[in-house]
Every structure is written in C-alpha cells, then in structure tokens.
Scaffold this motif. Structure first.
Motif, PDB file in Angstrom:
ATOM      1  N   GLN A  45       0.127   3.436  -8.954  1.00  0.00           N
ATOM      2  CA  GLN A  45       0.392   2.696  -7.723  1.00  0.00           C
ATOM      3  C   GLN A  45      -0.130   3.435  -6.488  1.00  0.00           C
ATOM      4  O   GLN A  45       0.381   3.230  -5.385  1.00  0.00           O
ATOM      5  N   GLY A  46      -1.127   4.271  -6.660  1.00  0.00           N
ATOM      6  CA  GLY A  46      -1.699   4.972  -5.510  1.00  0.00           C
ATOM      7  C   GLY A  46      -1.248   6.398  -5.357  1.00  0.00           C
ATOM      8  O   GLY A  46      -1.553   7.049  -4.341  1.00  0.00           O
ATOM      9  N   ASP A  92      -1.245  10.433  -6.292  1.00  0.00           N
ATOM     10  CA  ASP A  92      -2.254  11.417  -6.688  1.00  0.00           C
ATOM     11  C   ASP A  92      -1.738  12.225  -7.881  1.00  0.00           C
ATOM     12  O   ASP A  92      -0.791  13.009  -7.745  1.00  0.00           O
ATOM     13  N   ASP A 113       2.465   3.140   4.494  1.00  0.00           N
ATOM     14  CA  ASP A 113       1.779   1.850   4.465  1.00  0.00           C
ATOM     15  C   ASP A 113       0.323   2.042   4.885  1.00  0.00           C
ATOM     16  O   ASP A 113      -0.134   1.525   5.909  1.00  0.00           O
ATOM     17  N   ARG A 114      -0.385   2.811   4.086  1.00  0.00           N
ATOM     18  CA  ARG A 114      -1.807   3.062   4.313  1.00  0.00           C
ATOM     19  C   ARG A 114      -2.412   3.490   2.982  1.00  0.00           C
ATOM     20  O   ARG A 114      -1.685   3.909   2.073  1.00  0.00           O
ATOM     21  N   PRO A 115      -3.716   3.397   2.855  1.00  0.00           N
ATOM     22  CA  PRO A 115      -4.352   3.734   1.575  1.00  0.00           C
ATOM     23  C   PRO A 115      -4.081   5.175   1.148  1.00  0.00           C
ATOM     24  O   PRO A 115      -3.991   6.082   1.983  1.00  0.00           O
ATOM     25  N   GLY A 116      -3.980   5.376  -0.142  1.00  0.00           N
ATOM     26  CA  GLY A 116      -3.782   6.699  -0.729  1.00  0.00           C
ATOM     27  C   GLY A 116      -5.094   7.316  -1.147  1.00  0.00           C
ATOM     28  O   GLY A 116      -6.138   6.966  -0.595  1.00  0.00           O
ATOM     29  N   PRO A 117      -5.074   8.211  -2.129  1.00  0.00           N
ATOM     30  CA  PRO A 117      -3.864   8.531  -2.909  1.00  0.00           C
ATOM     31  C   PRO A 117      -2.907   9.442  -2.150  1.00  0.00           C
ATOM     32  O   PRO A 117      -3.333  10.317  -1.399  1.00  0.00           O
ATOM     33  N   HIS A 118      -1.620   9.204  -2.355  1.00  0.00           N
ATOM     34  CA  HIS A 118      -0.581   9.996  -1.722  1.00  0.00           C
ATOM     35  C   HIS A 118       0.000  10.980  -2.744  1.00  0.00           C
ATOM     36  O   HIS A 118       0.111  10.656  -3.932  1.00  0.00           O
TER      37      HIS A 118
END
Length: 271
Positions: free
Chosen positions: A135-136, A138, A52-57
C-alpha cells in the motif's frame, strides 16, 4: 466524540481517565481509517494512518496495549503519519474477542488475552507488514513499536522478522512463566534479535521490576547487541498513555523524541 466512545468501552479498567491530558491528533493531511488485511484465517481489522501524498513511506507497525486498538493507539498512528510514516495498528486478538467489550481488566486478561498465541500474533504482524508494503510502504524502511502488551511483542517481532530494521518497546514485560501459547519472552530472545530495539521503561513500574530490566541489559551486552534500554526513574507503568492517570508528560515527551531519533538513526526516518 470518538474518544469518549472508545475510552468508555474500557473505563472500568483505567478509571479515572485523565481527560485534561488526552492528546488529540487530527487526520488533516492524512489518509486514515479502518482497513481489513487478508490472512489465511480471516480478515484482520487494523487502523492505518499515512501521509496524503505519494510514497513510498517508511513503515511503522504499531502494536496495541492490552486494551486493543482504541483511540489512543489510533492517535499514536496519526502522530507517526504526520511525521511521514505509514503507520498500521492491527487488532491482534480479534479472533479471541473484542477488548472494548470486556467488563473489567481481569475478564479481559482471562477471557481474551490469555488465549492469544504468540505465533498467531507474529503471523498477523507479518500479514500487516506485507499489506503495508503493498500500500505504498517502503520495504527497506520498516520499524515496529508497541506499548505494554505490545512492548513485549515488539522485542519478539524484532527477533522474528528480518525485514524489521529497528524497534521501540515501551514498558513491555521482559520475562515470566512460559506456556504453549507464550513460549518465550524478550529475555529469551536477547541474543537472537535481528534488529536493534530501544526499550523505554519506568523505574516505578510495579509490574516490571528493575531487576528484570537489568537482566535484559546484561543479556544484550553479553550478546553484543546494539539495542539499548532507557529507564525513567520516577515514571510508572504506562507513562506514555495520556488518557490514564499513569501519564507522565515529561517522560512521554522525551520518549517520543527518543523514538524519532532512534528510528532515523537506524535508517527508518522519513525522507
């Protein structure tokens, strides 16, 4: 509550459930839950878990066991999310039926799983990957991992999708009869893998003979593949499945650590 509901749905196939070993991973600090992924032939249900934090993941596609995306597979997605991954587990035979409603493993295999084409599965994984990167996720850090039925698909997807950087296959079938729906097995694609795969297998797996594991090792070596196989000599099939009597805590914990090192070592680690 959720765990009891999901395990009872296929209890006839896995009794007795080893309830004292079940791992429950909370969703605290995560964005987690069911999502719908658009495909040309219908909306694909999936379970998503991400920090629950900005990505990109980095993205990990989690491929279900034969029993579908039940609570154990969802828990695996949450474990990965807590490590920093965007993990997505799609319901890869939702068109053929609901695995949770199968009255026995025999009916599940014959009425649902046997009717699922590999080409459909690979296309749905492609759609899942596209959704995840929108959706975020990588797109430069993509991995795949799968268990049992999904272990076989992990090898096939690593030979299919060039965006995948690496994979970890847990005790997936390696060879066997082919058909129009399942024309190839991992042994057939060893020389055409687009990404290195770590295979984790049990030496006491009665469904996947060590001879098949050795055949794959030889094929990988002949192809010059960086993929590797690790065998746990005393472990049976499904040794990672903590809700089943086949669970082996030591092998499961070691395999989980190997997965993390393997992903990070191939450029798919959290930053």
């Amino acid at each position: 509550m959720t765990l009891a509901r999901d395990t009872s749905a296929f209890a006839t196939a896995v009794q007795p459930v080893a309830a004292d070993t079940v791992i429950l991973t909370p969703a605290d600090g995560l964005v987690a839950g069911l999502v719908q992924i658009a495909t040309p032939t219908g909306d694909l249900p999936a379970y998503r878990a991400a920090p629950d934090r900005p990505g990109p993941h980095p993205v990990v596609l989690v491929i279900q066991e034969i029993f579908g995306v039940h609570e154990h597979i969802r828990d695996v997605a949450r474990r990965l999310a807590h490590l920093g991954y965007l993990a997505v587990a799609p319901e890869l035979y939702f068109r053929q039926g609901d695995a949770a409603r199968a009255p026995s493993i025999e009916r599940l295999r014959e009425d649902i799983v046997a009717k699922v084409p590999d080409v459909q599965v690979l296309a749905d994984l492609d759609a899942t990957l596209a959704w995840a990167t929108a959706q975020g996720g990588d797109a430069d850090r993509v991995a795949v991992t799968g268990f049992c039925w999904g272990g076989r698909i992990t090898w096939l997807y690593a030979a299919h999708q060039p965006a995948v950087k690496t994979g970890v296959a847990w005790y997936g079938r390696l060879t066997g009869p082919t058909s129009e729906l399942a024309p190839r097995h991992p042994l057939d694609v060893a020389a055409t893998l687009k990404a290195p795969v770590l295979g984790l297998y049990g030496g006491q797996d009665t469904g996947i003979p060590l001879a098949h594991v050795e055949q794959l090792q030889a094929a990988l070596a002949q192809a010059g593949s960086p993929s590797k196989i690790h065998v746990y000599p005393d472990a049976p099939h499904a040794f990672f499945a903590d809700y089943r009597p086949s669970y082996r805590a030591e092998a499961a914990a070691d395999g989980w650590q190997r997965l993390q090192r393997w992903l990070a070592g191939h450029g798919v680690g959290p930053r």
